[in-house]
Structures are given as structure tokens and as C-alpha cells.
Design an enzyme around this catalytic site. Structure first.
Site, PDB file in Angstrom:
ATOM      1  N   ASP A   1      45.613  20.770  20.872  1.00 29.25           N
ATOM      2  CA  ASP A   1      46.172  19.936  22.431  1.00 29.25           C
ATOM      3  C   ASP A   1      46.234  18.373  22.442  1.00 29.25           C
ATOM      4  O   ASP A   1      45.113  18.022  23.108  1.00 29.25           O
ATOM      5  CB  ASP A   1      45.831  20.415  23.776  1.00 29.25           C
ATOM      6  CG  ASP A   1      46.026  22.353  24.352  1.00 29.25           C
ATOM      7  OD1 ASP A   1      46.564  22.458  23.779  1.00 29.25           O
ATOM      8  OD2 ASP A   1      44.811  22.141  24.361  1.00 29.25           O
TER       9      ASP A   1
ATOM     10  N   ASP B   1      51.638  29.242  23.223  1.00 27.71           N
ATOM     11  CA  ASP B   1      51.193  28.885  24.247  1.00 27.71           C
ATOM     12  C   ASP B   1      51.327  28.321  24.910  1.00 27.71           C
ATOM     13  O   ASP B   1      51.734  27.503  25.364  1.00 27.71           O
ATOM     14  CB  ASP B   1      49.240  28.326  24.743  1.00 27.71           C
ATOM     15  CG  ASP B   1      48.949  28.858  25.569  1.00 27.71           C
ATOM     16  OD1 ASP B   1      49.540  30.374  26.329  1.00 27.71           O
ATOM     17  OD2 ASP B   1      48.382  28.233  26.182  1.00 27.71           O
TER      18      ASP B   1
ATOM     19  N   LYS C   1      53.846  30.540  27.970  1.00 26.95           N
ATOM     20  CA  LYS C   1      53.802  30.817  29.313  1.00 26.95           C
ATOM     21  C   LYS C   1      54.850  30.980  29.602  1.00 26.95           C
ATOM     22  O   LYS C   1      55.722  31.182  30.755  1.00 26.95           O
ATOM     23  CB  LYS C   1      52.232  30.513  30.578  1.00 26.95           C
ATOM     24  CG  LYS C   1      51.081  30.589  30.231  1.00 26.95           C
ATOM     25  CD  LYS C   1      50.431  29.181  31.016  1.00 26.95           C
ATOM     26  CE  LYS C   1      48.884  29.141  30.444  1.00 26.95           C
ATOM     27  NZ  LYS C   1      49.031  28.521  29.305  1.00 26.95           N
TER      28      LYS C   1
ATOM     29  N   GLU D   1      66.382  37.813  30.185  1.00 32.92           N
ATOM     30  CA  GLU D   1      67.006  37.200  29.093  1.00 32.92           C
ATOM     31  C   GLU D   1      66.454  36.081  28.124  1.00 32.92           C
ATOM     32  O   GLU D   1      66.472  36.259  27.565  1.00 32.92           O
ATOM     33  CB  GLU D   1      69.081  37.448  29.076  1.00 32.92           C
ATOM     34  CG  GLU D   1      69.126  37.176  27.805  1.00 32.92           C
ATOM     35  CD  GLU D   1      69.255  38.488  26.773  1.00 32.92           C
ATOM     36  OE1 GLU D   1      69.397  38.525  25.830  1.00 32.92           O
ATOM     37  OE2 GLU D   1      68.256  39.144  27.701  1.00 32.92           O
ATOM     38  N   THR D   2      65.763  34.971  28.930  1.00 34.26           N
ATOM     39  CA  THR D   2      65.587  34.105  27.791  1.00 34.26           C
ATOM     40  C   THR D   2      64.624  34.328  28.221  1.00 34.26           C
ATOM     41  O   THR D   2      64.145  33.895  26.831  1.00 34.26           O
ATOM     42  CB  THR D   2      66.115  32.577  29.231  1.00 34.26           C
ATOM     43  OG1 THR D   2      67.381  32.513  30.032  1.00 34.26           O
ATOM     44  CG2 THR D   2      65.265  30.986  28.826  1.00 34.26           C
TER      45      THR D   2
ATOM     46  N   THR E   1      44.152  29.963  34.916  1.00 33.64           N
ATOM     47  CA  THR E   1      43.313  30.167  35.011  1.00 33.64           C
ATOM     48  C   THR E   1      43.002  28.590  35.915  1.00 33.64           C
ATOM     49  O   THR E   1      42.227  28.528  36.320  1.00 33.64           O
ATOM     50  CB  THR E   1      43.191  29.456  34.288  1.00 33.64           C
ATOM     51  OG1 THR E   1      42.971  27.694  33.214  1.00 33.64           O
ATOM     52  CG2 THR E   1      42.725  30.747  32.576  1.00 33.64           C
TER      53      THR E   1
END
Length: 159
Positions: A20, A70, A72, A78-79, A125
Site C-alpha cells: 500500500d 484488492d 473491490k 458484465e464489467t 471495513t
């Protein structure tokens, strides 16, 4: 209903290190420092939009590293299907999706025939019950987690 979970033989495959960083420049140095200790790396949205992301992803895969993408994914079914399929083609090990049953089914379809594991994120989260209610949800975190787990299972996702 229970399902046994595969435990990797190699210790370096048992943990996922988050890369990150705001820029790509820092990631390769950390990967090299962790050689023999970690072989599984999470790439999230911070890096996805950074210059050089493709080079980093391809380089990690070429070195035999496992990738947890990651992102999300949460858009039109379809995408998501096509996004998951592209992630599988690139050698990604895990990808995250977030959304309703149609999105989760599309993700599972996109991963068909690959080793890609699809993880469903039913609740971000950063959200608690109050934040969910503020967004218009009648259910709280617990209820959404249970419903999301059932949806993931029913659609053939991995977690």
C-alpha cells in the site's frame, strides 16, 4: 456445511503483504527484502492508478509471486465479469468484488476455468452499523456479513 481450506506448504505463501504505497517506486524494494519470507502481495487501488502498475504486476507474476488484487470491483455485472477474466489472464491469485448477487455471479463467471480465487467483500471495513444506516441500509454489519457469505457460497466464489 463445511469446506476444508487448503494450507500452502511453503511458509512464505501463508501470509499476504500489502504493498500500500502511493507510488510504484517503493514496492520492488520491499518485495526483494522479503524474498524467502513472503511470496504473496496485495495490490490495491493506491497502486492500480499509479504510473508503472502494469510493469509491477507483470514483474511480480514473472518472478512467481502470488498477487491479491484488492480492487473491490463494484460496477455493472458484465464489467465485473470481464475485469475478473482479465485478472485471471494476467496471473492474479485473488481478486475482491463488492456488490449484489448479480455482480457476485458475474465475478464467478469471469473466473470460470481459472485458478483465480474470488473473495466477496459484503461490507467495507470502514463502515459500522451507524454508517450503513446513514447510507440507507436497514441491516447492520452482522446481517450483511451473513447475507454476503451466503451469496458468495451460492454463487461459487471462494470467500
Amino acid at each position: 456445511m463445511s469446506q476444508t481450506r487448503e494450507v500452502p506448504d511453503r511458509i512464505e505463501d501463508r501470509q499476504i503483504v500489502a504493498l500500500d504505497w502511493a507510488t510504484i517506486a517503493e514496492a520492488p524494494a520491499l518485495v526483494e527484502q522479503l524474498a524467502g519470507v513472503a511470496s504473496f502481495f496485495k495490490l490495491g487501488l493506491w497502486l492500480l492508478y499509479a504510473s508503472g502498475f502494469d510493469r509491477l504486476l507483470d514483474g511480480l507474476v514473472e518472478k512467481g509471486k502470488k498477487i491479491f488484487l484488492d480492487t473491490k470491483m463494484f460496477v455493472i455485472g458484465e464489467t465485473v465479469r470481464q475485469g475478473v477474466a482479465r485478472a485471471a489472464e494476467r496471473g492474479v491469485s485473488f481478486v475482491t468484488v463488492h456488490g449484489n448477487t448479480d455482480i457476485v455471479k458475474a465475478a464467478a463467471d469471469g473466473g470460470t476455468g481459472s485458478d483465480l480465487k474470488i473473495l466477496v467483500v459484503p461490507v467495507l471495513t470502514s463502515l459500522d452499523d451507524a454508517a450503513l444506516h446513514n447510507l440507507g441500509y436497514a441491516a447492520g454489519v452482522r446481517e450483511l456479513l451473513i447475507a454476503g457469505a451466503k451469496t458468495a457460497w451460492a454463487c461459487g466464489c471462494d470467500g
